[in-house]
Write a protein that holds these residues in place. Structure first.
Motif, PDB file in Angstrom:
ATOM      1  N   UNK B 117       0.547  -1.177   0.063  1.00  0.00           N
ATOM      2  CA  UNK B 117      -0.065  -0.426   0.218  1.00  0.00           C
ATOM      3  C   UNK B 117       0.918   1.313  -0.449  1.00  0.00           C
ATOM      4  N   UNK B 118       2.125   1.272   0.793  1.00  0.00           N
ATOM      5  CA  UNK B 118       2.579   2.591   0.954  1.00  0.00           C
ATOM      6  C   UNK B 118       3.707   3.075   0.100  1.00  0.00           C
ATOM      7  N   UNK B 119       4.314   1.290   0.135  1.00  0.00           N
ATOM      8  CA  UNK B 119       5.656   1.586  -1.787  1.00  0.00           C
ATOM      9  C   UNK B 119       5.499   1.012  -2.626  1.00  0.00           C
ATOM     10  N   UNK B 120       4.808   0.275  -2.970  1.00  0.00           N
ATOM     11  CA  UNK B 120       4.758  -0.641  -4.494  1.00  0.00           C
ATOM     12  C   UNK B 120       3.883   0.547  -5.316  1.00  0.00           C
ATOM     13  N   UNK B 121       2.599   0.145  -4.417  1.00  0.00           N
ATOM     14  CA  UNK B 121       1.763   0.714  -5.337  1.00  0.00           C
ATOM     15  C   UNK B 121       2.241   2.429  -5.901  1.00  0.00           C
ATOM     16  N   UNK B 122       3.450   3.288  -5.524  1.00  0.00           N
ATOM     17  CA  UNK B 122       3.722   4.596  -6.003  1.00  0.00           C
ATOM     18  C   UNK B 122       3.814   3.696  -6.971  1.00  0.00           C
ATOM     19  N   UNK B 123       4.865   2.982  -7.424  1.00  0.00           N
ATOM     20  CA  UNK B 123       5.204   2.948  -8.928  1.00  0.00           C
ATOM     21  C   UNK B 123       4.524   1.758  -9.608  1.00  0.00           C
ATOM     22  N   UNK B 124       3.629   0.940  -9.007  1.00  0.00           N
ATOM     23  CA  UNK B 124       2.743   0.735 -10.213  1.00  0.00           C
ATOM     24  C   UNK B 124       1.968   1.399 -11.160  1.00  0.00           C
TER      25      UNK B 124
END
Lengths: 230, 230
Positions: B117-124
């Motif tokens: 939620x906090x990290x990977x979603x920023x790059x997807x």
């Protein structure tokens, strides 16, 4: 004699029952309802999940893959030609990769949904999460099982057993999971003949017999469930 | 030289980086974005998850616990006093039980939510599931992390390291997961001093250094993240 705390339609418990039968071990079986979180059971496995193997000396070994490693290390060398976790590093990687595939991925995408929604919820109080099945979860599982069946067919088109030339933990884990789904009539066997033939081979082994006689109270298995020539 | 396909804030990848550093191995690191399902990566690991270790000879070893077993079998015996998976069957059961606890249970209840939620979603991209974080998932993780921290404190009140008297895979797995949560400032360290002291000990090891220098683009770590005396 060792004791296995299990749940009849927990696929991980079934996997360990298959291993122990293949190894010629006949554990004392204790049926658990993990959702009741029985205190003595939580002492053996703080994670509260089945299966847990308890040795005669009292050592508790919790979790299917941990039991599989433990039995290989303490009993496996005695099996000579039929070691369920083979010797070479590359072969061990492949068996463990597929073990993970079925114990984690298949469980999260297929068995977990179906066994919880169709079987365990019947026996849970509403406090423990019981109630009518969630049809969305069941539909997702029925869709997911199809690509897993194709993957089994793909592997078996290139190898004698799932992880290579010999029967291994990978076959027992996959078949244990499929046996739960098959009880419920949710494996589309006509979609992959290779996978079906492989399952018929595993299912015909003497180690499988006791699984095929278990019944869910008030719920008959699919017609072909215990049929070795389905 | 071995190659590790990893993702900087994938806790399972961090666990393997710690193992390899403890063993004195310096793999070539390749950063993967598993959600992009790169074809060559899927050939190495059909499950599509990080980490994957590739040996110089080409053998691909996918998955943190499988890599841990593989490295113990192929490199561990060389560590003499510092074997990360100890010799005795009972000690191995305890290390593997806690490995499972952190790699599966902690991941499902804490790290998986927070890192996605906090990290990977920023790059997807939105096609891969990107978008704003799901606050319900974050709240659940923040609540769950508290009982895990208590459990670590409970274990450390009775033992020198998580699984017994020596540092093992259990400590590295737990610390790898906590390091991701700590970057995000979501570990309530003031709630358990025993757990905090244990983490400070693991974090001070030279094997931990490279983890503490990784940064998420556009997102600073919590103030104390790289501080060895937090």
């Amino acid at each position: 004699m060792a004791t296995l705390h299990h749940s009849s339609f927990c696929p991980h418990s079934r996997f360990v029952r298959l291993i122990m039968a293949e190894m010629g071990m006949e554990p004392h079986l204790v049926e658990e309802r993990p959702w009741e979180r029985r205190e003595e059971f939580l002492m053996m496995n703080p994670a509260g999940t089945t299966p847990v193997l308890v040795e005669e000396g009292g050592l508790a070994v919790p979790g299917a893959s941990i039991i599989a490693e433990y039995l290989d290390e303490t009993r496996g060398l005695g099996l000579s030609g039929l070691r369920l976790l083979p010797e070479s590093p590359a072969a061990r990687v492949e068996v463990r990769r597929l073990l993970d595939w079925f114990l984690q991925k298949f469980d999260q995408e297929v068995t977990g949904y179906l066994v919880t929604e169709k079987i365990h919820k019947r026996f849970m109080t509403s406090q423990h999460g019981g109630g009518p099945p969630d049809m969305n979860a069941i539909r997702a599982a029925r869709s997911n099982v199809r690509y897993h069946l194709k993957y089994i067919g793909y592997l078996i088109s290139r190898r004698n057993w799932l992880a290579g030339s010999q029967l291994t933990y990978a076959d027992l884990a996959a078949a244990a999971h499929l046996s739960c789904v098959d009880y419920l009539g949710d494996v589309p066997w006509d979609e992959d003949e290779m996978a079906r033939n492989w399952y018929a081979r595993v299912k015909s082994r003497p180690s499988f017999r006791s699984l095929l006689t278990d019944r869910v109270a008030g719920m008959a298995p699919a017609d072909h469930y215990a049929d070795l020539d389905f």
